[in-house]
Design a protein around this motif. Structure first.
Motif, PDB file in Angstrom:
ATOM      1  N   PHE A  95       0.868  -1.180   0.000  1.00  0.00           N
ATOM      2  CA  PHE A  95       0.000   0.000   0.000  1.00  0.00           C
ATOM      3  C   PHE A  95       0.897   1.220   0.000  1.00  0.00           C
ATOM      4  N   THR A  96       0.350   2.362  -0.372  1.00  0.00           N
ATOM      5  CA  THR A  96       1.100   3.612  -0.270  1.00  0.00           C
ATOM      6  C   THR A  96       0.241   4.673   0.397  1.00  0.00           C
ATOM      7  N   VAL A  97       0.919   5.536   1.133  1.00  0.00           N
ATOM      8  CA  VAL A  97       0.311   6.708   1.758  1.00  0.00           C
ATOM      9  C   VAL A  97       0.885   7.925   1.045  1.00  0.00           C
ATOM     10  N   ASN A  98       0.013   8.826   0.576  1.00  0.00           N
ATOM     11  CA  ASN A  98       0.450   9.939  -0.265  1.00  0.00           C
ATOM     12  C   ASN A  98       0.063  11.290   0.341  1.00  0.00           C
ATOM     13  N   GLY A  99       0.896  12.280   0.122  1.00  0.00           N
ATOM     14  CA  GLY A  99       0.609  13.621   0.631  1.00  0.00           C
ATOM     15  C   GLY A  99       1.875  14.443   0.714  1.00  0.00           C
ATOM     16  N   THR A 100       1.970  15.269   1.737  1.00  0.00           N
ATOM     17  CA  THR A 100       3.145  16.120   1.952  1.00  0.00           C
ATOM     18  C   THR A 100       3.694  15.893   3.347  1.00  0.00           C
ATOM     19  N   VAL A 101       4.998  16.108   3.484  1.00  0.00           N
ATOM     20  CA  VAL A 101       5.648  15.969   4.781  1.00  0.00           C
ATOM     21  C   VAL A 101       6.070  17.355   5.257  1.00  0.00           C
ATOM     22  N   VAL A 102       5.850  17.608   6.538  1.00  0.00           N
ATOM     23  CA  VAL A 102       6.186  18.894   7.137  1.00  0.00           C
ATOM     24  C   VAL A 102       7.145  18.642   8.283  1.00  0.00           C
ATOM     25  N   ALA A 103       8.299  19.283   8.255  1.00  0.00           N
ATOM     26  CA  ALA A 103       9.267  19.135   9.332  1.00  0.00           C
ATOM     27  C   ALA A 103       8.834  19.961  10.540  1.00  0.00           C
ATOM     28  N   VAL A 104       8.986  19.391  11.722  1.00  0.00           N
ATOM     29  CA  VAL A 104       8.705  20.118  12.959  1.00  0.00           C
ATOM     30  C   VAL A 104       9.961  20.900  13.326  1.00  0.00           C
ATOM     31  N   PRO A 105       9.895  22.243  13.380  1.00  0.00           N
ATOM     32  CA  PRO A 105      11.109  23.043  13.612  1.00  0.00           C
ATOM     33  C   PRO A 105      11.777  22.737  14.947  1.00  0.00           C
TER      34      PRO A 105
END
Length: 238
Positions: free
Chosen positions: A203-213
């Motif tokens: 399976f794949t999970v799709n979207g965007t990744v956001v780094a926690v500062p």
């Protein structure tokens, strides 16, 4: 000043381009085949949501990251269908180490689209058999944000063909902790009926990744905001 504002915005959002966040494949090998493992007998596991059958597998969001999930991709076949016959996917994302006791953070039933023919589920003596075409099943979902931690994805699908839908394991036949449920019973670990080995499911999970500062990044961000505020005051005075 525009450069400072843009840099601060980038620090605040930390947005990456949309794409695959997690891939639990491979679906097929380099020849487009998903070959039944030696001594195995299960070509596919039932995940017919309209009959109450679902499968599950897990994934992790690494520490210091946050995901904005916008779509999911599943992989399945309906024997002798000869084309894409899937109509919907019922899914849930569960937070925690145990799929049965974790917290459901998002769920739904989504219409699906054809992501294309990935290959074929075959045995080592029927490598050219094309009865079981494995398709990528794409489901757009309402955006959901996942913080770092351990999650389970559960899913079942519907289709218009007579057989299945069926869920193939990953084509590398690696062991894992994939699970299955039916008739509302708890999820239990999947085992092949013949060799007794466990499975992983593609399976794949799709979207965007956001780094926690990090704290230093927050300090830079606050400093940048201060410069912007100072510049605005000076502009008003001018």
């Amino acid at each position: 000043m525009k450069k400072i504002a843009f840099a601060v915005l980038a620090l605040v959002t930390g947005v990456a381009n949309a794409g695959v966040l997690f891939n639990n494949g491979p679906v097929v090998d380099g020849d487009g085949k998903s070959i039944l493992a030696p001594d195995a007998s299960t070509l596919g596991f039932g995940n017919q949501s309209d009959a109450g059958n679902f499968v599950a597998d897990d994934f992790n969001v690494t520490a210091g990251k946050s995901w904005n999930v916008s779509s999911l991709s599943f992989y399945g076949y309906q024997t002798n269908a000869g084309k894409f016959t899937f109509t919907s996917a019922t899914w849930s994302i569960v937070s925690g180490d145990d799929v049965n006791t974790g917290k459901v953070v998002a769920s739904g039933t989504s219409a699906v689209t054809n992501g294309g023919l990935a290959g074929y589920r075959v045995t080592d003596t029927t490598l050219n058999n094309k009865q079981r075409g494995i398709y990528q099943i794409n489901a757009d979902i309402a955006d959901v944000t996942l913080g770092s931690g351990h999650y389970w994805l559960t899913w079942g699908v519907t289709g218009t063909a007579a057989s299945g839908p069926w869920q193939p394991p990953t084509s590398d036949a690696r062991e894992g902790n994939a699970a299955q449920t039916g008739a509302g019973l708890p999820f239990t670990t999947l085992f092949d009926d013949n060799n007794g080995l466990t499975s992983e499911l593609p399976f794949t999970v799709n979207g965007t990744v956001v780094a926690v500062p990090e704290p230093e990044t927050y300090a830079m961000m606050l400093g940048g905001l201060g410069l912007i505020a100072l510049a605005r005051r000076r502009a008003r005075r001018g």
